[in-house]
Design a protein around this motif. Structure first.
Motif, PDB file in Angstrom:
ATOM      1  N   ASN A  75     -20.617 131.656 -19.414  1.00  0.00           N
ATOM      2  CA  ASN A  75     -20.213 133.006 -19.809  1.00  0.00           C
ATOM      3  C   ASN A  75     -19.155 132.963 -20.904  1.00  0.00           C
ATOM      4  N   LEU A  76     -18.195 132.043 -20.784  1.00  0.00           N
ATOM      5  CA  LEU A  76     -17.142 131.939 -21.790  1.00  0.00           C
ATOM      6  C   LEU A  76     -17.712 131.477 -23.127  1.00  0.00           C
ATOM      7  N   LYS A  77     -18.610 130.505 -23.091  1.00  0.00           N
ATOM      8  CA  LYS A  77     -19.232 130.025 -24.325  1.00  0.00           C
ATOM      9  C   LYS A  77     -20.047 131.135 -24.979  1.00  0.00           C
ATOM     10  N   GLU A  78     -20.774 131.894 -24.177  1.00  0.00           N
ATOM     11  CA  GLU A  78     -21.570 132.999 -24.702  1.00  0.00           C
ATOM     12  C   GLU A  78     -20.670 134.056 -25.336  1.00  0.00           C
ATOM     13  N   ALA A  79     -19.569 134.384 -24.652  1.00  0.00           N
ATOM     14  CA  ALA A  79     -18.632 135.372 -25.193  1.00  0.00           C
ATOM     15  C   ALA A  79     -18.041 134.885 -26.508  1.00  0.00           C
ATOM     16  N   LEU A  80     -17.694 133.619 -26.584  1.00  0.00           N
ATOM     17  CA  LEU A  80     -17.160 133.057 -27.829  1.00  0.00           C
ATOM     18  C   LEU A  80     -18.197 133.125 -28.949  1.00  0.00           C
ATOM     19  N   SER A  81     -19.460 132.878 -28.604  1.00  0.00           N
ATOM     20  CA  SER A  81     -20.509 132.942 -29.621  1.00  0.00           C
ATOM     21  C   SER A  81     -20.711 134.368 -30.131  1.00  0.00           C
ATOM     22  N   LYS A  82     -20.311 135.364 -29.344  1.00  0.00           N
ATOM     23  CA  LYS A  82     -20.389 136.774 -29.747  1.00  0.00           C
ATOM     24  C   LYS A  82     -19.140 137.210 -30.511  1.00  0.00           C
ATOM     25  N   GLY A  83     -18.215 136.268 -30.755  1.00  0.00           N
ATOM     26  CA  GLY A  83     -16.998 136.615 -31.486  1.00  0.00           C
ATOM     27  C   GLY A  83     -15.893 137.167 -30.617  1.00  0.00           C
ATOM     28  N   LYS A 125      -7.648 126.262 -24.398  1.00  0.00           N
ATOM     29  CA  LYS A 125      -7.525 125.697 -25.739  1.00  0.00           C
ATOM     30  C   LYS A 125      -8.105 124.286 -25.794  1.00  0.00           C
ATOM     31  N   ASN A 126      -7.815 123.485 -24.779  1.00  0.00           N
ATOM     32  CA  ASN A 126      -8.301 122.111 -24.746  1.00  0.00           C
ATOM     33  C   ASN A 126      -9.821 122.033 -24.552  1.00  0.00           C
ATOM     34  N   LYS A 127     -10.403 123.014 -23.873  1.00  0.00           N
ATOM     35  CA  LYS A 127     -11.851 122.994 -23.616  1.00  0.00           C
ATOM     36  C   LYS A 127     -12.673 123.646 -24.717  1.00  0.00           C
ATOM     37  N   TYR A 128     -12.155 124.722 -25.297  1.00  0.00           N
ATOM     38  CA  TYR A 128     -12.989 125.549 -26.168  1.00  0.00           C
ATOM     39  C   TYR A 128     -12.503 125.669 -27.613  1.00  0.00           C
ATOM     40  N   PRO A 147      -6.904 151.516 -25.866  1.00  0.00           N
ATOM     41  CA  PRO A 147      -7.603 152.092 -27.029  1.00  0.00           C
ATOM     42  C   PRO A 147      -7.721 151.105 -28.190  1.00  0.00           C
ATOM     43  N   VAL A 148      -6.689 150.324 -28.442  1.00  0.00           N
ATOM     44  CA  VAL A 148      -6.695 149.340 -29.530  1.00  0.00           C
ATOM     45  C   VAL A 148      -7.700 148.230 -29.222  1.00  0.00           C
ATOM     46  N   ILE A 149      -7.705 147.774 -27.982  1.00  0.00           N
ATOM     47  CA  ILE A 149      -8.617 146.699 -27.571  1.00  0.00           C
ATOM     48  C   ILE A 149     -10.067 147.186 -27.647  1.00  0.00           C
ATOM     49  N   LYS A 150     -10.327 148.381 -27.129  1.00  0.00           N
ATOM     50  CA  LYS A 150     -11.687 148.923 -27.148  1.00  0.00           C
ATOM     51  C   LYS A 150     -12.193 149.133 -28.574  1.00  0.00           C
ATOM     52  N   LYS A 151     -11.301 149.524 -29.473  1.00  0.00           N
ATOM     53  CA  LYS A 151     -11.675 149.794 -30.860  1.00  0.00           C
ATOM     54  C   LYS A 151     -12.225 148.542 -31.552  1.00  0.00           C
ATOM     55  N   ARG A 152     -11.794 147.381 -31.119  1.00  0.00           N
ATOM     56  CA  ARG A 152     -12.261 146.130 -31.736  1.00  0.00           C
ATOM     57  C   ARG A 152     -13.739 145.890 -31.466  1.00  0.00           C
ATOM     58  N   GLY A 153     -14.261 146.429 -30.358  1.00  0.00           N
ATOM     59  CA  GLY A 153     -15.691 146.335 -30.066  1.00  0.00           C
ATOM     60  C   GLY A 153     -16.199 144.925 -29.823  1.00  0.00           C
ATOM     61  N   LYS A 154     -15.345 144.054 -29.328  1.00  0.00           N
ATOM     62  CA  LYS A 154     -15.734 142.669 -29.065  1.00  0.00           C
ATOM     63  C   LYS A 154     -15.489 142.331 -27.602  1.00  0.00           C
ATOM     64  N   PRO A 155     -16.204 141.317 -27.106  1.00  0.00           N
ATOM     65  CA  PRO A 155     -15.854 140.833 -25.766  1.00  0.00           C
ATOM     66  C   PRO A 155     -14.420 140.298 -25.795  1.00  0.00           C
ATOM     67  N   ILE A 156     -13.776 140.342 -24.658  1.00  0.00           N
ATOM     68  CA  ILE A 156     -12.389 139.891 -24.542  1.00  0.00           C
ATOM     69  C   ILE A 156     -12.332 138.739 -23.541  1.00  0.00           C
ATOM     70  N   ILE A 157     -11.609 137.694 -23.911  1.00  0.00           N
ATOM     71  CA  ILE A 157     -11.311 136.606 -22.981  1.00  0.00           C
ATOM     72  C   ILE A 157      -9.809 136.616 -22.782  1.00  0.00           C
ATOM     73  N   THR A 158      -9.382 136.844 -21.550  1.00  0.00           N
ATOM     74  CA  THR A 158      -7.958 136.885 -21.254  1.00  0.00           C
ATOM     75  C   THR A 158      -7.472 135.503 -20.828  1.00  0.00           C
ATOM     76  N   VAL A 159      -6.270 135.160 -21.247  1.00  0.00           N
ATOM     77  CA  VAL A 159      -5.631 133.905 -20.853  1.00  0.00           C
ATOM     78  C   VAL A 159      -4.166 134.173 -20.531  1.00  0.00           C
ATOM     79  N   ALA A 170     -15.204 141.759 -20.438  1.00  0.00           N
ATOM     80  CA  ALA A 170     -14.029 140.893 -20.347  1.00  0.00           C
ATOM     81  C   ALA A 170     -14.288 139.710 -19.426  1.00  0.00           C
ATOM     82  N   TYR A 171     -13.645 138.606 -19.771  1.00  0.00           N
ATOM     83  CA  TYR A 171     -13.767 137.352 -19.026  1.00  0.00           C
ATOM     84  C   TYR A 171     -12.378 136.765 -18.841  1.00  0.00           C
ATOM     85  N   ASN A 172     -12.183 136.084 -17.738  1.00  0.00           N
ATOM     86  CA  ASN A 172     -10.916 135.413 -17.482  1.00  0.00           C
ATOM     87  C   ASN A 172     -11.034 133.968 -17.947  1.00  0.00           C
ATOM     88  N   GLY A 173     -10.275 133.616 -18.965  1.00  0.00           N
ATOM     89  CA  GLY A 173     -10.265 132.250 -19.469  1.00  0.00           C
ATOM     90  C   GLY A 173      -9.292 131.342 -18.746  1.00  0.00           C
TER      91      GLY A 173
END
Length: 102
Positions: free
Chosen positions: A14-22, A98-101, A55-67, A88-91
């Protein structure tokens, strides 16, 4: 137990897929923690401000990975974002992520 971990943190696929979506990496640690070290290109939105920043986060229109430092605050942030209909995904730990992705 494994299913609980996957629900809290998501799977690596899921994290790799989200990263591939930007996906945007959102570091929910405090500003001071973030300044001490972070993932290049990540956005610092401390957990206590995440709701007001929706509102700022939603405006970006991208998946979010939280760390964060350990994965606890990022799990809470992921829940807040999911409840606001943000993909959203929990990283987990920023350093491990950072070390993995990155």
């Amino acid at each position: 137990m494994l299913s609980l971990i996957k629900r809290l943190f998501g799977s690596r696929a899921n994290l790799k897929e989200a990263l591939s979506k930007g996906a945007l990496i959102v570091d929910v640690r405090t500003k001071k923690e973030y300044e001490a070290g972070h993932i290049d290109g990540s956005l610092n939105v401390p957990l206590d401000t995440i709701t007001s920043q929706l509102p700022v986060i939603k405006k970006r229109g991208k998946p979010i990975i939280t760390v964060c430092a350990s994965g606890t605050r990022s799990a809470i942030a992921r829940g807040i974002l999911k409840n606001a209909d943000v993909e959203a995904y929990n990283g987990g730990s920023w350093l491990s992520f950072k070390n993995k992705y990155k």
